[in-house]
Each structure stands twice: as C-alpha cells, then as structure tokens.
Write an enzyme that holds these catalytic residues in place. Sequence first.
Site, PDB file in Angstrom:
ATOM      1  N   GLY A  13       0.774  -1.159  -0.092  1.00  0.00           N
ATOM      2  CA  GLY A  13      -0.029   0.089   0.000  1.00  0.00           C
ATOM      3  C   GLY A  13       0.975   1.183  -0.114  1.00  0.00           C
ATOM      4  O   GLY A  13       0.402   2.133   0.733  1.00  0.00           O
ATOM      5  N   THR A  15       1.039   3.437  -2.193  1.00  0.00           N
ATOM      6  CA  THR A  15       0.856   4.502  -3.295  1.00  0.00           C
ATOM      7  C   THR A  15       0.352   5.720  -2.542  1.00  0.00           C
ATOM      8  O   THR A  15       0.424   6.884  -3.284  1.00  0.00           O
ATOM      9  CB  THR A  15      -0.172   4.145  -4.174  1.00  0.00           C
ATOM     10  OG1 THR A  15      -1.170   3.650  -3.465  1.00  0.00           O
ATOM     11  CG2 THR A  15       0.399   2.810  -5.123  1.00  0.00           C
ATOM     12  N   ARG A  16       0.300   5.945  -1.526  1.00  0.00           N
ATOM     13  CA  ARG A  16      -0.130   7.285  -0.839  1.00  0.00           C
ATOM     14  C   ARG A  16      -0.045   7.240   0.619  1.00  0.00           C
ATOM     15  O   ARG A  16       0.374   6.089   1.189  1.00  0.00           O
ATOM     16  CB  ARG A  16      -1.857   7.335  -1.150  1.00  0.00           C
ATOM     17  CG  ARG A  16      -2.622   6.564  -0.452  1.00  0.00           C
ATOM     18  CD  ARG A  16      -4.310   6.804  -0.704  1.00  0.00           C
ATOM     19  NE  ARG A  16      -4.891   6.176   0.211  1.00  0.00           N
ATOM     20  CZ  ARG A  16      -6.186   5.335  -0.174  1.00  0.00           C
ATOM     21  NH1 ARG A  16      -6.442   4.981  -1.268  1.00  0.00           N
ATOM     22  NH2 ARG A  16      -6.690   4.705   1.095  1.00  0.00           N
ATOM     23  N   THR A  38      -3.714  -2.179  -5.238  1.00  0.00           N
ATOM     24  CA  THR A  38      -4.565  -2.839  -5.775  1.00  0.00           C
ATOM     25  C   THR A  38      -4.759  -2.780  -7.264  1.00  0.00           C
ATOM     26  O   THR A  38      -5.285  -3.864  -7.794  1.00  0.00           O
ATOM     27  CB  THR A  38      -6.131  -2.742  -5.043  1.00  0.00           C
ATOM     28  OG1 THR A  38      -6.167  -1.651  -4.749  1.00  0.00           O
ATOM     29  CG2 THR A  38      -5.934  -3.455  -3.273  1.00  0.00           C
ATOM     30  N   ASN A  89       2.359  -2.402   5.682  1.00  0.00           N
ATOM     31  CA  ASN A  89       1.671  -0.808   6.027  1.00  0.00           C
ATOM     32  C   ASN A  89       0.170  -0.594   5.450  1.00  0.00           C
ATOM     33  O   ASN A  89      -0.470  -0.118   5.886  1.00  0.00           O
ATOM     34  CB  ASN A  89       2.387   0.183   5.039  1.00  0.00           C
ATOM     35  CG  ASN A  89       1.497   1.531   4.820  1.00  0.00           C
ATOM     36  OD1 ASN A  89       1.394   2.275   5.709  1.00  0.00           O
ATOM     37  ND2 ASN A  89       0.907   1.609   3.610  1.00  0.00           N
ATOM     38  N   SER A 141      -1.150   0.518  15.551  1.00  0.00           N
ATOM     39  CA  SER A 141      -1.685   1.817  15.697  1.00  0.00           C
ATOM     40  C   SER A 141      -1.797   2.135  17.117  1.00  0.00           C
ATOM     41  O   SER A 141      -2.004   0.949  17.949  1.00  0.00           O
ATOM     42  CB  SER A 141      -3.170   1.903  15.279  1.00  0.00           C
ATOM     43  OG  SER A 141      -3.839   2.930  15.673  1.00  0.00           O
ATOM     44  N   TYR A 154     -11.165  -2.230  14.092  1.00  0.00           N
ATOM     45  CA  TYR A 154      -9.862  -1.659  13.688  1.00  0.00           C
ATOM     46  C   TYR A 154      -8.758  -1.826  14.938  1.00  0.00           C
ATOM     47  O   TYR A 154      -7.562  -2.397  14.813  1.00  0.00           O
ATOM     48  CB  TYR A 154      -9.856  -0.066  13.480  1.00  0.00           C
ATOM     49  CG  TYR A 154      -8.728   0.524  13.035  1.00  0.00           C
ATOM     50  CD1 TYR A 154      -8.137   0.323  11.974  1.00  0.00           C
ATOM     51  CD2 TYR A 154      -8.095   1.416  13.751  1.00  0.00           C
ATOM     52  CE1 TYR A 154      -6.904   1.004  11.449  1.00  0.00           C
ATOM     53  CE2 TYR A 154      -6.840   2.112  13.428  1.00  0.00           C
ATOM     54  CZ  TYR A 154      -6.187   1.914  12.229  1.00  0.00           C
ATOM     55  OH  TYR A 154      -5.207   2.496  11.772  1.00  0.00           O
ATOM     56  N   LYS A 158      -5.313  -4.151  14.797  1.00  0.00           N
ATOM     57  CA  LYS A 158      -4.113  -3.640  15.061  1.00  0.00           C
ATOM     58  C   LYS A 158      -3.393  -3.980  16.522  1.00  0.00           C
ATOM     59  O   LYS A 158      -1.971  -4.077  16.668  1.00  0.00           O
ATOM     60  CB  LYS A 158      -4.208  -1.902  15.353  1.00  0.00           C
ATOM     61  CG  LYS A 158      -4.547  -1.202  13.900  1.00  0.00           C
ATOM     62  CD  LYS A 158      -3.367  -1.411  13.077  1.00  0.00           C
ATOM     63  CE  LYS A 158      -3.717  -0.778  11.514  1.00  0.00           C
ATOM     64  NZ  LYS A 158      -2.681  -1.119  10.610  1.00  0.00           N
TER      65      LYS A 158
HETATM   66  P1  NAD Z   1      -4.414   5.070   3.505  1.00  0.00           P
HETATM   67  O1  NAD Z   1      -5.784   5.044   3.698  1.00  0.00           O
HETATM   68  O2  NAD Z   1      -3.732   6.635   3.035  1.00  0.00           O
HETATM   69  O3  NAD Z   1      -3.454   4.143   2.903  1.00  0.00           O
HETATM   70  C1  NAD Z   1      -3.771   2.902   3.053  1.00  0.00           C
HETATM   71  C2  NAD Z   1      -3.038   2.027   1.975  1.00  0.00           C
HETATM   72  O4  NAD Z   1      -3.313   0.713   2.093  1.00  0.00           O
HETATM   73  C3  NAD Z   1      -3.658   2.463   0.633  1.00  0.00           C
HETATM   74  O5  NAD Z   1      -2.358   2.472  -0.247  1.00  0.00           O
HETATM   75  C4  NAD Z   1      -4.476   1.429  -0.039  1.00  0.00           C
HETATM   76  O6  NAD Z   1      -4.519   1.260  -1.391  1.00  0.00           O
HETATM   77  C5  NAD Z   1      -3.723   0.137   0.699  1.00  0.00           C
HETATM   78  N1  NAD Z   1      -4.518  -0.994   0.819  1.00  0.00           N
HETATM   79  C6  NAD Z   1      -5.877  -0.929   1.483  1.00  0.00           C
HETATM   80  N2  NAD Z   1      -6.672  -2.266   1.198  1.00  0.00           N
HETATM   81  C7  NAD Z   1      -5.586  -3.078   0.568  1.00  0.00           C
HETATM   82  C8  NAD Z   1      -5.678  -4.340   0.115  1.00  0.00           C
HETATM   83  N3  NAD Z   1      -6.617  -5.196   0.375  1.00  0.00           N
HETATM   84  N4  NAD Z   1      -4.538  -4.611  -0.376  1.00  0.00           N
HETATM   85  C9  NAD Z   1      -3.430  -3.944  -0.638  1.00  0.00           C
HETATM   86  N5  NAD Z   1      -3.283  -2.613  -0.119  1.00  0.00           N
HETATM   87  C10 NAD Z   1      -4.420  -2.265   0.393  1.00  0.00           C
HETATM   88  O7  NAD Z   1      -3.846   5.031   5.026  1.00  0.00           O
HETATM   89  P2  NAD Z   1      -2.680   5.559   5.939  1.00  0.00           P
HETATM   90  O8  NAD Z   1      -3.070   6.671   6.941  1.00  0.00           O
HETATM   91  O9  NAD Z   1      -1.546   6.189   5.069  1.00  0.00           O
HETATM   92  O10 NAD Z   1      -2.432   4.157   6.777  1.00  0.00           O
HETATM   93  C11 NAD Z   1      -1.196   3.559   6.665  1.00  0.00           C
HETATM   94  C12 NAD Z   1      -1.156   2.404   7.600  1.00  0.00           C
HETATM   95  O11 NAD Z   1      -0.767   3.077   8.932  1.00  0.00           O
HETATM   96  C13 NAD Z   1      -2.376   1.646   7.631  1.00  0.00           C
HETATM   97  O12 NAD Z   1      -2.113   0.395   8.210  1.00  0.00           O
HETATM   98  C14 NAD Z   1      -3.264   2.118   8.909  1.00  0.00           C
HETATM   99  O13 NAD Z   1      -3.944   1.586   9.874  1.00  0.00           O
HETATM  100  C15 NAD Z   1      -1.905   2.809   9.803  1.00  0.00           C
HETATM  101  N6  NAD Z   1      -1.958   3.975  10.782  1.00  0.00           N
HETATM  102  C16 NAD Z   1      -2.677   5.056  10.464  1.00  0.00           C
HETATM  103  C17 NAD Z   1      -2.825   6.084  11.066  1.00  0.00           C
HETATM  104  C18 NAD Z   1      -3.315   7.735  10.698  1.00  0.00           C
HETATM  105  O14 NAD Z   1      -3.676   8.391  11.637  1.00  0.00           O
HETATM  106  N7  NAD Z   1      -3.427   7.800   9.350  1.00  0.00           N
HETATM  107  C19 NAD Z   1      -2.597   6.057  12.420  1.00  0.00           C
HETATM  108  C20 NAD Z   1      -2.064   4.717  12.908  1.00  0.00           C
HETATM  109  C21 NAD Z   1      -1.891   3.716  12.002  1.00  0.00           C
END
Ligand code: NAD
Length: 244
Positions: A13, A15-16, A38, A89, A141, A154, A158
């Site tokens: 994941g 890409t963003r 994906t 990730n 998380s 969630y 986690k």
């Molecule tokens: P985001 O939604 O921007 O990115 C999530 C990524 O996961 C995307 O690139 C998406 O395409 C990919 N993804 C989702 N489903 C998928 C699948 N079935 N197969 C492959 N890829 C898949 O979220 P983010 O904020 O960048 O989060 C990244 C990680 O950090 C996650 O695991 C999230 O739980 C964790 N996290 C985020 C935060 C926050 O505040 N943003 C806090 C704690 C933990």
Amino acid sequence: MMRLEEQRALVTGGTRGIGRAIAARLADEGASVWITGTDGGRAETAAAELDGGRSRVRGIELDVRDPGSVKQCFGRVHREGPLHILVNNAGISRDRLLMAQSREDWRLVLSTNLDGLYACCHAAIRPMLKARYGRIVNLSSVVGIHGNAGQAAYAASKAGIIGFTKALGKEVARRKITVNAVAPGLVETDMTSHLTDAARKRFRIPIARAGSPEEVAAAVAFLASPEASYIVGAVLEVTGGLAP
Ligand code: NAD
C-alpha cells in the site's frame, strides 16, 4: 555509503499516505523499493512519480486479501532477487459503534489488516530464513494499544498485529530477522481526512498537532535498517505523546 544501499524493500500500500512516505524515505536512503497498489497501473504511475528518474522505486499489483495476488506479487519480487525489508503498511478502517457494525465490515477490516499481514509475512519469511537476514516492520496503531470508542474492529486488528509481531519476532530472531511494529497516533492522510474538528480535539496530543507521514516513515526506516539489529518485537509509538 547510504544506510539502505543494496537493500531491497517492499511496502504494501505504498501509493499514498504513510506508505508512500515510507517508500520515499527508504529510497532516499538507498534502497530499491517496490510499492504496491490494488490496481497495478496506478501503482506503477505512483512509483514513477516517487522515483523521479533514480530507477529505485517500482510499482506492482497486490491485494493483500487475495492469496493468489499475494503469491503472484511475491513470486515476481523473489524472482528478481532477495527481499531484505518488508513493510506491512496496507490497512483500512470501517469505524462504527459496535451495535452498528456489520459482520461484513468487521470481516473486511480483519481480513485486510490482519489476514493480509499474515499472508505477506508468510510469503516473505522462507526466503528471509534462507538468507539469514530480514527486517519486517508492521504498521499497528495507538488504537491497538489503548482502544478507541467506535473502532472495535480496527483496534482488534491493530492489537492482533502487535501479538503477531512479538510472536514472529521470537520465532525468527536467531536467523537475524527482526520483526517490529510502529504504532502511529493521529497522522494526516486519506484515512483520517474524514475526521471533524470536534473529533480531532478529542485526541489529547501533548505535542499539540497531528503527525506527518514523514515522521512515521523516519521510525520505520530506522527499524528497517541494519542498525536496528538488536530490536525484536518492539512497538515504537509515534504519537506525539498521545496516550488516551
Ligand atoms: P491510507 O488509507 O492513506 O493508505 C492505506 C493504503 O493501504 C492505501 O495505499 C491502500 O491502497 C492500501 N490498501 C488498502 N486495502 C488494501 C488491500 N486489500 N491490499 C493492498 N493494499 C491495500 O492510510 P494511511 O493513513 O496511510 O495508513 C497506512 C497504515 O498506517 C495503515 O495500516 C493504518 O492503519 C496505519 N495507521 C494510520 C494512522 C493515521 O492516523 N493515518 C494511524 C495509525 C496507524
């Protein structure tokens, strides 16, 4: 010599959001990085943007929920050479109070965040064991440590990642493979963009701001580096002090 030169990494994941920042950081430190999406085409486009002509970042299709997709993705990566670093990730949230949470959403969150992480570790671990080297960094998380109302699915996923990290860490440490987790707090990404100001204020963050994806990436890069050789099963909180 850069810290991650000659290291090959895969960021699920990437890409963003946080994953993109992690991929950028690993590439800046000299690693060759696969990012996954994906949609394979979008992953390649995002990779070309990140790469900026350095020939260090490539995109590949991966749906962590689909065992066939995991097999294909890791098969291609391993055919090209050893994978030194795996960053799990990819993750989603479907936040609802439990009484409003459908079984479908519960399954979706668990199958992406936990089953998906299992599948990627399972696909990566045998070659790492043979190579007697590896770095696995899992995105947990703060919610997996402390819980949060409206996030039972969630939080369960986690928290599960933390147990998984500690167990696998013990399993493979003798082969110079380290498995650790990073637990971010509130980070500005697409995942958190829906939060209202009122919801944001409920997070009491001593440092008084949300974190950036780059701040999480710095912690991941450290755990993914050869320097983190004596850290096993750790959960590194990147939260600005947030402890609900
Ligand atoms: P985001 O939604 O921007 O990115 C999530 C990524 O996961 C995307 O690139 C998406 O395409 C990919 N993804 C989702 N489903 C998928 C699948 N079935 N197969 C492959 N890829 C898949 O979220 P983010 O904020 O960048 O989060 C990244 C990680 O950090 C996650 O695991 C999230 O739980 C964790 N996290 C985020 C935060 C926050 O505040 N943003 C806090 C704690 C933990």
